[in-house]
Design an enzyme around this catalytic site. Structure first.
Site, PDB file in Angstrom:
ATOM      1  NE  ARG A   1     -19.572 -10.726  61.689  1.00  0.00           N
ATOM      2  CZ  ARG A   1     -20.550 -11.416  62.236  1.00  0.00           C
ATOM      3  NH1 ARG A   1     -21.057 -11.067  63.403  1.00  0.00           N
ATOM      4  NH2 ARG A   1     -21.036 -12.484  61.633  1.00  0.00           N
TER       5      ARG A   1
ATOM      6  CG  HIS B   1     -25.645 -12.629  59.283  1.00  0.00           C
ATOM      7  ND1 HIS B   1     -24.772 -12.045  60.179  1.00  0.00           N
ATOM      8  CD2 HIS B   1     -26.788 -12.840  59.978  1.00  0.00           C
ATOM      9  CE1 HIS B   1     -25.374 -11.894  61.353  1.00  0.00           C
ATOM     10  NE2 HIS B   1     -26.608 -12.372  61.252  1.00  0.00           N
TER      11      HIS B   1
ATOM     12  CD  GLU C   1     -25.381 -15.958  65.672  1.00  0.00           C
ATOM     13  OE1 GLU C   1     -26.576 -16.152  65.444  1.00  0.00           O
ATOM     14  OE2 GLU C   1     -24.979 -15.077  66.445  1.00  0.00           O
TER      15      GLU C   1
ATOM     16  CG  ASN D   1     -21.613 -14.042  66.739  1.00  0.00           C
ATOM     17  OD1 ASN D   1     -20.510 -13.492  66.623  1.00  0.00           O
ATOM     18  ND2 ASN D   1     -22.409 -14.249  65.719  1.00  0.00           N
TER      19      ASN D   1
ATOM     20  CE1 TYR E   1     -26.416 -10.555  70.902  1.00  0.00           C
ATOM     21  CE2 TYR E   1     -25.471 -12.505  69.878  1.00  0.00           C
ATOM     22  CZ  TYR E   1     -25.852 -11.173  69.807  1.00  0.00           C
ATOM     23  OH  TYR E   1     -25.665 -10.475  68.643  1.00  0.00           O
TER      24      TYR E   1
ATOM     25  CD  GLU F   1     -23.919 -11.369  65.681  1.00  0.00           C
ATOM     26  OE1 GLU F   1     -24.843 -11.631  66.480  1.00  0.00           O
ATOM     27  OE2 GLU F   1     -23.926 -11.704  64.492  1.00  0.00           O
TER      28      GLU F   1
END
Ligand code: IFM
Length: 457
Positions: free
Chosen positions: A77, A121, A166, A295, A297, A361
């Protein structure tokens, strides 16, 4: 845990983004992006650096594809730099810019790696920012036009497309907190940037489908697992607010075609949204997608607290406090909660039970030390990776439609406001020599993908 515990169709990939790795910012007709401008603002970037050279990937793409082939991943990606395609964000496409990405896609395909391209992005052409950036509705139309040009040109070699990465960061970090480009502190008005980003996604969808009949199209949202620190009404309200602004403000329009009223009320933006986010906009934004990229985290634990003094990434909720639960953290200060990955998948799944989900991600920053023999042993990152892959397996065993996992990141790179002081790569980059060296985490992934059972738990 073994690779064969996952279906053979499960996609294993690595991820990067254009400004973070490419360098070559003034080559072959590339125009200026908001990150070129912002990174030159004194104090904006922790180490005072820019993406001017970064990983020099623009000149080393062939080598980087070989690195990936050696890792054994199925997919890559990456993102397309809008200013390489349209220097000023409008007009004819720059064929040299398109040729770079065509060459990259062809090299990937030749090595059996499927390209997944993100159209945005964060590197908005600076010329569009000068016309108001994402606070202007017109930017959404410009994005759809750019998306059409890219997919018309590259749709024969790339079928997996992600419109935005995002949008919470692009809007609230860029236009409220001001810690990301373009570095504006406009308070709750940043929510309008979010709407224009989502509208851009919605307007781009039919363009991509027209250009690429077999397109697999989605959007990548950064979602957080959210908890209240206690059952007190004030703490529960704090959690509701952050979940609202960080998760539901993006999930609801994309999956349900509406903005959450409680968040509009927290923001005091109800009147603007009523007048400007027309039903037709929401119909575009909620048009069917083929997958949702998540994504993931970390987890946030919230309680009510004293109002902060800095410009907030959560405007309208400045009095909410993020609690340190004492869990282990990465170098970013982000708590490590692998089970939160399952939470965010559950959250997305509950809003769209039929929709395939991908972790587009997941990864961690640690302070790496290069050993005397040149190796980089990163047990923290390797363990983070192993735990989150295990969480993917747990999610699948619970019946969640998770179709793939992309590690952030393939290699160390420009970590936005942190510059090069934070390394997320499973492959180390020596910024003086540009030598790439797989770390222990990369070797773990390679062994796992080769079918070796994980025995490190
Ligand atoms: O580096 C970023 C990436 O560009 C977007 N998602 C989070 C990563 C780590 O901060």
């Amino acid at each position: 845990m073994k690779r064969s515990d996952f279906p053979t169709s499960f996609v294993w990939g690595t991820a990067t983004a254009s400004y973070q790795i490419e360098g070559a910012v003034a080559e072959d007709g590339r125009g200026e992006s908001i990150w070129d401008t912002f990174s030159r603002r004194p104090g904006a970037i922790a180490d005072g650096q820019t993406g001017d050279i970064a990983d020099d990937h623009y000149h080393r793409a062939a080598e980087d594809v070989s690195v990936m082939a050696d890792l054994g991943v199925d997919a890559y990606r990456f993102s397309i730099a809008w200013p390489r395609i349209q220097a000023n964000g409008t007009g004819a496409a720059n064929h040299t810019g398109l040729a770079f990405y065509r060459d990259l896609a062809e090299r990937l395909l030749a090595r059996g790696i499927t390209p997944w391209a993100t159209l945005y992005h964060w590197d908005l052409p600076q010329a569009l920012e000068e016309r108001g950036g994402w606070l202007e509705r017109d930017t959404a139309y410009r994005f759809a036009e750019y998306s059409a040009k890219v997919t018309d040109a590259l749709g024969d070699v790339i079928s997996n497309w992600i419109t935005l990465n995002e949008p919470w960061c692009s809007s609230f970090l860029g236009y409220a907190a001001g810690v990301h480009a373009p570095g504006r502190q406009e308070g709750t008005v940043a929510a309008r940037a979010a709407h224009h980003l989502l509208l851009g996604h919605g307007l781009a969808l039919p363009e991509i489908r027209r250009a690429v009949p077999d397109a697999n199209v989605g959007i990548s949202l950064n979602l957080y697992s959210i908890r209240a620190a206690s059952e007190s009404p004030a703490d529960l309200d704090a959690a509701r607010r952050i979940d609202g602004l960080g998760n539901r403000f993006f999930l609801d329009p994309v999956l349900r075609g509406s903005y959450p009223e409680d968040v509009l009320s927290d923001l005091g933006e109800g009147a603007w949204f009523h007048d400007n986010a027309a039903p037709a906009d929401l119909a575009s934004i909620s048009a069917p997608i083929d997958f949702l990229g998540i994504n993931y985290y970390s987890r946030h634990t919230l309680r009510a607290g004293a109002a902060g003094t800095e410009a907030s990434a959560y405007p309208g909720s400045e009095f909410v406090e993020f609690v340190d639960t004492g869990a282990d953290k990465t170098q970013m200060g982000w708590e490590i909660h692998p089970d939160g990955l399952v939470d965010v998948l559950e959250m997305a799944h509950s809003g769209a039970p039929e929709l395939p989900l991908y972790i587009t991600e997941n990864g961690s920053a640690y302070e790496d030390v290069v050993g005397d023999d040149g190796t980089i042993d990163d047990p923290g990152r390797a363990e983070y990776l192993r735990q989150h892959v295990a969480a993917c397996l747990e999610a699948r065993q619970r019946g969640l439609p998770l179709g793939g996992y992309f590690v952030w990141s393939l290699m160390d790179n420009f970590e936005w406001a942190w510059g090069y002081s934070r390394r997320f790569g499973i492959v180390h980059v020596d910024y003086d020599t540009q030598v790439r060296t797989p770390k222990t985490s990369a070797r773990w992934l390679t062994a796992f993908l080769a079918g070796n059972a994980d025995t490190s738990a």
